[in-house]
Design a protein around this motif. Structure first.
Motif, PDB file in Angstrom:
ATOM      1  N   LYS A  70     -90.147 -57.538 -40.702  1.00 34.46           N
ATOM      2  CA  LYS A  70     -91.115 -56.615 -41.311  1.00 34.46           C
ATOM      3  C   LYS A  70     -91.918 -55.902 -40.224  1.00 34.46           C
ATOM      4  CE  LYS A  70     -89.980 -57.738 -45.480  1.00 34.46           C
ATOM      5  NZ  LYS A  70     -89.033 -56.830 -46.175  1.00 34.46           N
ATOM      6  N   GLU A  71     -92.222 -56.641 -39.155  1.00 34.44           N
ATOM      7  CA  GLU A  71     -92.950 -56.027 -38.030  1.00 34.44           C
ATOM      8  C   GLU A  71     -92.119 -54.914 -37.397  1.00 34.44           C
ATOM      9  OE1 GLU A  71     -94.045 -59.044 -35.244  1.00 34.44           O
ATOM     10  OE2 GLU A  71     -95.083 -60.273 -36.727  1.00 34.44           O
ATOM     11  N   TRP A  72     -90.801 -55.144 -37.305  1.00 35.13           N
ATOM     12  CA  TRP A  72     -89.919 -54.138 -36.711  1.00 35.13           C
ATOM     13  C   TRP A  72     -89.814 -52.896 -37.603  1.00 35.13           C
ATOM     14  CZ3 TRP A  72     -89.015 -53.767 -31.911  1.00 35.13           C
ATOM     15  CH2 TRP A  72     -88.897 -54.886 -31.101  1.00 35.13           C
ATOM     16  N   VAL A  73     -89.812 -53.095 -38.910  1.00 35.80           N
ATOM     17  CA  VAL A  73     -89.756 -51.950 -39.821  1.00 35.80           C
ATOM     18  C   VAL A  73     -90.964 -51.046 -39.580  1.00 35.80           C
ATOM     19  CG1 VAL A  73     -89.940 -51.241 -42.237  1.00 35.80           C
ATOM     20  CG2 VAL A  73     -88.379 -53.098 -41.612  1.00 35.80           C
ATOM     21  N   GLU A  74     -92.140 -51.653 -39.482  1.00 36.50           N
ATOM     22  CA  GLU A  74     -93.359 -50.878 -39.234  1.00 36.50           C
ATOM     23  C   GLU A  74     -93.321 -50.219 -37.861  1.00 36.50           C
ATOM     24  OE1 GLU A  74     -95.660 -50.147 -41.511  1.00 36.50           O
ATOM     25  OE2 GLU A  74     -94.246 -51.209 -42.819  1.00 36.50           O
ATOM     26  N   TYR A  75     -92.776 -50.911 -36.884  1.00 38.54           N
ATOM     27  CA  TYR A  75     -92.672 -50.388 -35.520  1.00 38.54           C
ATOM     28  C   TYR A  75     -91.857 -49.099 -35.504  1.00 38.54           C
ATOM     29  CZ  TYR A  75     -91.062 -50.205 -30.618  1.00 38.54           C
ATOM     30  OH  TYR A  75     -90.750 -49.814 -29.335  1.00 38.54           O
ATOM     31  N   PHE A  76     -90.692 -49.109 -36.151  1.00 38.04           N
ATOM     32  CA  PHE A  76     -89.824 -47.926 -36.139  1.00 38.04           C
ATOM     33  C   PHE A  76     -90.369 -46.809 -37.024  1.00 38.04           C
ATOM     34  CE2 PHE A  76     -86.572 -51.116 -34.753  1.00 38.04           C
ATOM     35  CZ  PHE A  76     -86.334 -50.550 -33.510  1.00 38.04           C
ATOM     36  N   LYS A  77     -91.076 -47.177 -38.072  1.00 36.73           N
ATOM     37  CA  LYS A  77     -91.721 -46.155 -38.909  1.00 36.73           C
ATOM     38  C   LYS A  77     -92.755 -45.387 -38.096  1.00 36.73           C
ATOM     39  CE  LYS A  77     -91.280 -48.011 -43.611  1.00 36.73           C
ATOM     40  NZ  LYS A  77     -92.015 -48.648 -44.731  1.00 36.73           N
ATOM     41  N   GLU A  79     -92.604 -44.819 -35.053  1.00 36.65           N
ATOM     42  CA  GLU A  79     -91.869 -43.930 -34.146  1.00 36.65           C
ATOM     43  C   GLU A  79     -91.416 -42.660 -34.869  1.00 36.65           C
ATOM     44  OE1 GLU A  79     -88.525 -45.699 -32.197  1.00 36.65           O
ATOM     45  OE2 GLU A  79     -89.740 -46.485 -30.558  1.00 36.65           O
ATOM     46  N   GLY A  80     -91.589 -42.650 -36.200  1.00 34.94           N
ATOM     47  CA  GLY A  80     -91.214 -41.475 -36.983  1.00 34.94           C
ATOM     48  C   GLY A  80     -89.821 -41.534 -37.585  1.00 34.94           C
ATOM     49  N   HIS A  81     -89.204 -42.726 -37.571  1.00 36.05           N
ATOM     50  CA  HIS A  81     -87.849 -42.858 -38.104  1.00 36.05           C
ATOM     51  C   HIS A  81     -87.856 -43.445 -39.510  1.00 36.05           C
ATOM     52  CE1 HIS A  81     -86.362 -41.957 -34.152  1.00 36.05           C
ATOM     53  NE2 HIS A  81     -86.894 -43.037 -33.628  1.00 36.05           N
ATOM     54  N   LYS A  82     -86.826 -43.124 -40.256  1.00 32.48           N
ATOM     55  CA  LYS A  82     -86.563 -43.833 -41.503  1.00 32.48           C
ATOM     56  C   LYS A  82     -85.853 -45.119 -41.112  1.00 32.48           C
ATOM     57  CE  LYS A  82     -86.372 -39.744 -44.439  1.00 32.48           C
ATOM     58  NZ  LYS A  82     -87.632 -40.090 -45.121  1.00 32.48           N
ATOM     59  N   VAL A  83     -86.215 -46.240 -41.741  1.00 29.69           N
ATOM     60  CA  VAL A  83     -85.659 -47.526 -41.328  1.00 29.69           C
ATOM     61  C   VAL A  83     -85.435 -48.414 -42.542  1.00 29.69           C
ATOM     62  CG1 VAL A  83     -87.997 -48.365 -40.830  1.00 29.69           C
ATOM     63  CG2 VAL A  83     -86.046 -49.563 -39.870  1.00 29.69           C
ATOM     64  N   VAL A  84     -84.356 -49.171 -42.516  1.00 31.57           N
ATOM     65  CA  VAL A  84     -84.025 -50.056 -43.639  1.00 31.57           C
ATOM     66  C   VAL A  84     -83.403 -51.345 -43.107  1.00 31.57           C
ATOM     67  CG1 VAL A  84     -81.797 -48.892 -43.937  1.00 31.57           C
ATOM     68  CG2 VAL A  84     -82.736 -50.253 -45.811  1.00 31.57           C
ATOM     69  N   GLU A  85     -83.772 -52.465 -43.746  1.00 31.47           N
ATOM     70  CA  GLU A  85     -83.140 -53.754 -43.448  1.00 31.47           C
ATOM     71  C   GLU A  85     -81.884 -53.884 -44.309  1.00 31.47           C
ATOM     72  OE1 GLU A  85     -85.839 -57.299 -43.046  1.00 31.47           O
ATOM     73  OE2 GLU A  85     -87.290 -55.877 -43.872  1.00 31.47           O
TER      74      GLU A  85
END
Length: 295
Positions: A70-77, A79-85
């Motif tokens: 979950k921390e990584w999802v927020e990290y990449f968000k 950065e301005g990216h769309k992100v999905v697990e």
């Protein structure tokens, strides 16, 4: 251990393939290993892709620590990216991949319509390092076995377009690593997760470093899985204790290091030891051992 330098010829060709075909696609889908999002992120990809819209897929999320993911999802968000697990075994998150790819290029498609052109299929490129699960995701998204899969790095070869659900045409590319891992920790994490062939490195050394990490950051998992009474300071002592518990003993009571090393690596990769992440955002974790520390 020296710097890991492994750059087969087909990976050089893959980089050229990505550069050559980037102009054909609207969006890039970048696959990362959820256990090692930064270490599995090829720095050359950002350099090549530049400002092309991107969807980041954290694959193998079923193997990673869910809190850290979950921390990584927020990290990449941020950065301005769309992100999905994503978990390709259960299919969790796969429907969001095509949805996010469509969202990433919606402005471009609207601009086409405003110019009087019809909407066309979205063209996407999928990129990622070897053994990150690209073929499995493609097969899931297409609903058929359209790409070769294997549990060893380097199974996918060449270039192929694959039709996905959600009106997307996907350009698949083989996994590509970068020429040299300047950071030994990055190379080790890739070795732990199987992105580098075991034959390239010394299995016993890799397992010893993994044991050191797991005993420091996931001691309770190690105690429970290997019935250890205590966690020793030295990784080698822990390795030998695990070997005794598992019967990895040769004649005259000698430890069978190769056998216990393979057990540790196999059980880590299969998440039998637990759901484990090897790195988290904004926290530098070094994979070291007392007798072989490298700065």
């Amino acid at each position: 251990m020296e710097h890991i330098n492994w750059y087969p010829g087909h990976m050089k060709k893959t980089k050229e393939l990505i550069q050559k075909n980037l102009k054909l696609v609207d969006v890039v889908i970048e696959l990362l290993d959820a256990r090692i999002p930064l270490s599995s992120r090829n720095p050359q990809i950002n350099e090549i892709v530049q400002n092309k819209p991107k969807v980041i897929v954290l694959n193998k999320s079923d193997l990673a620590n869910p809190t850290i993911s979950k921390e990584w999802v927020e990290y990449f968000k941020k950065e301005g990216h769309k992100v999905v697990e994503v978990d390709t075994i259960s299919g969790k998150g796969l429907d969001k991949v095509t949805k996010m790819a469509n969202e990433a290029v919606e402005d471009k498609m609207k601009a086409r319509e405003e110019k009087g052109m019809n909407r066309r299929a979205i063209r996407a490129m999928i990129v990622g390092i070897p053994n990150v699960g690209k073929s499995s995701i493609i097969n899931r998204l297409t609903g058929k076995k359209s790409a070769k899969t294997g549990d060893r790095p380097g199974v996918t070869r060449g270039k192929q377009w694959v039709r996905l659900k959600g009106n997307i045409e996907l350009l698949d590319t083989p996994g590509v690593l970068w020429p040299k891992f300047e950071d030994l920790n990055v190379g080790l994490k890739l070795a732990f997760t199987g992105s580098i062939k075991d034959e390239v490195l010394d299995v016993e050394t890799i397992a010893l470093r993994l044991i050191d990490y797991l005993c420091r950051y996931y001691p309770e998992n190690m105690k429970e899985r290997y019935k250890l009474d205590t966690i020793e300071e030295e990784a080698l002592d822990n390795m030998e204790n695990i070997a005794k518990k598992r019967g990895c003993i040769l004649g005259k009571g000698r430890t069978d290091y190769t056998r216990v090393a393979n057990i540790i690596l196999d059980e880590f990769r299969a998440s039998i030891i637990g759901r484990i992440s090897l790195e988290r955002p904004n926290e530098e974790i070094h994979i070291t051992m007392n007798d072989t520390d490298e700065e």
